[in-house]
Design an enzyme around this catalytic site. Structure first.
Site, short mmCIF file in Angstrom:
data_model
loop_
_atom_site.label_atom_id
_atom_site.label_comp_id
_atom_site.label_asym_id
_atom_site.label_seq_id
_atom_site.Cartn_x
_atom_site.Cartn_y
_atom_site.Cartn_z
N ARG A 1 36.18 101.23 55.46
CA ARG A 1 37.52 101.33 56.37
C ARG A 1 38.74 101.60 55.20
O ARG A 1 38.83 100.74 54.08
CB ARG A 1 37.83 100.28 56.98
CG ARG A 1 39.03 99.91 57.66
CD ARG A 1 38.89 98.21 58.10
NE ARG A 1 40.07 97.82 58.76
CZ ARG A 1 41.27 97.53 58.27
NH1 ARG A 1 41.29 97.26 57.04
NH2 ARG A 1 42.36 96.82 58.85
N HIS B 1 44.56 94.22 68.08
CA HIS B 1 45.59 94.01 67.12
C HIS B 1 45.84 95.34 66.63
O HIS B 1 45.16 96.33 66.90
CB HIS B 1 44.98 93.26 65.95
CG HIS B 1 43.81 93.96 65.38
ND1 HIS B 1 42.77 94.03 65.69
CD2 HIS B 1 43.60 94.71 64.04
CE1 HIS B 1 41.77 94.63 64.93
NE2 HIS B 1 42.30 95.12 63.96
C1 SIN Z 1 39.38 97.03 62.40
O1 SIN Z 1 39.88 96.43 63.03
O2 SIN Z 1 39.78 97.42 61.35
C2 SIN Z 1 37.74 97.32 62.68
C3 SIN Z 1 37.52 97.86 63.99
C4 SIN Z 1 35.67 98.31 64.00
O3 SIN Z 1 35.05 98.08 63.15
O4 SIN Z 1 35.66 98.73 65.04
#
Ligand code: SIN
Length: 283
Positions: A268, A97
């Site tokens: 994040r 994505h």
């Molecule tokens: C995300 O898709 O935002 C997280 C990716 C990950 O945890 O590696």
């Protein structure tokens, strides 16, 4: 600042930088490397959530974070957590994505900081959507010229979505009603490089405008497979203290769920982006 490319397709490790003390010359070099490599990996950083927010402001300011609950004092910092004891084989982000493309202003960048990582596995894969566009025939490029796609959060966060049931230690809120859809160009012009990127993804792109899902599926399937073909990808291996920043305007990514029995915690954030604009071949 030393730059070591991860593959010939995208991604680079940056050495010799402390992200907590960025001067303007270093920031300029980082922006230059970001435009060239699309995914930058900074090792051995020691960041608090407050430091991550300072960096997020430095790189454009936070975007809107729907559906995902952030840390109590830092709502824009989303903890992406999988505990060692969790039974589900899924993990957050484990399908290809681009972040939040269902938004009117999808995020320009994502910053992901590794707090706790499994001894092996839990890598994140990335794919270069410029290279995918370049790999198309002139005939296909012309067919995609001006085409718009419909993006929606329905599969991940719609009333019937089951993603949240698999994430025992994350707080995810689904939409009560069918989520809004957004129309975005299939070929996106990058606002910094001006280059065309093949900007669809299998998680949020539902169909093409003025076509049914059934009519759209074959072409979407082909385009998504092309984007993630091995020659367009790189892999980031994490260790605590790694900060990776990626460009959502020209890449897809995918977390791997191959670390059963081990804990992984990441923080994040996303930065605000612009309304995607179309690339037209002849201008
Ligand atoms: C995300 O898709 O935002 C997280 C990716 C990950 O945890 O590696």
């Amino acid at each position: 600042m030393q730059i070591t490319p991860l593959t010939g397709a995208l991604g680079a490790e940056i050495q010799g930088i402390d992200l907590k003390s960025l001067d303007s010359e270093t920031s300029r070099q980082i922006e230059h490397a970001f435009a060239e490599y699309l995914v930058l990996v900074f090792r051995d950083q020691d960041l608090t959530p407050a430091d991550l927010m300072t960096l997020t402001h430095h790189f454009g300011g936070p975007g809107e974070t729907p559906y995902l609950e952030g840390l109590p004092d830092y709502p824009d910092v989303v903890p992406v957590i999988k505990e060692a004891k969790e039974k589900s084989q899924h993990s957050f982000g484990a399908g290809w994505h681009t972040d939040f493309t269902f938004q009117e202003h999808p995020p320009a960048r994502t910053l992901l900081y590794a707090v706790d990582t499994p001894p092996t596995g839990g890598d994140t894969l990335y794919a270069n959507q410029y290279d995918a566009y370049d790999a198309l025939s002139e005939g296909m490029k012309s067919s995609l010229d001006g085409l718009m796609a419909i993006h929606s959060a329905v599969r991940s966060y719609g009333p019937k979505a089951t993603l949240k049931d698999h994430m025992e230690h994350m707080t995810i809120t689904n939409d009560a009603k069918e989520p809004q859809t957004r129309l975005h160009p299939v070929v996106r012009r990058h606002p910094v490089t001006d280059k065309p990127a093949l900007w669809v993804n299998p998680t949020y792109t539902i169909r093409f405008k003025d076509m049914t899902e059934e009519e759209s599926n074959t072409l979407l399937h082909y385009l998504n497979a092309l984007i993630i073909s091995p020659s367009h990808t790189c892999r980031v291996k994490w260790r605590p203290g790694t900060l990776t920043m990626w460009d959502n305007r020209c890449t897809q990514h995918c977390a791997t769920s191959d670390y059963r029995g081990h804990r992984r915690e990441m923080w994040r954030t996303t930065t605000a982006g612009e309304i995607p604009s179309a690339y037209t071949k002849d201008c």
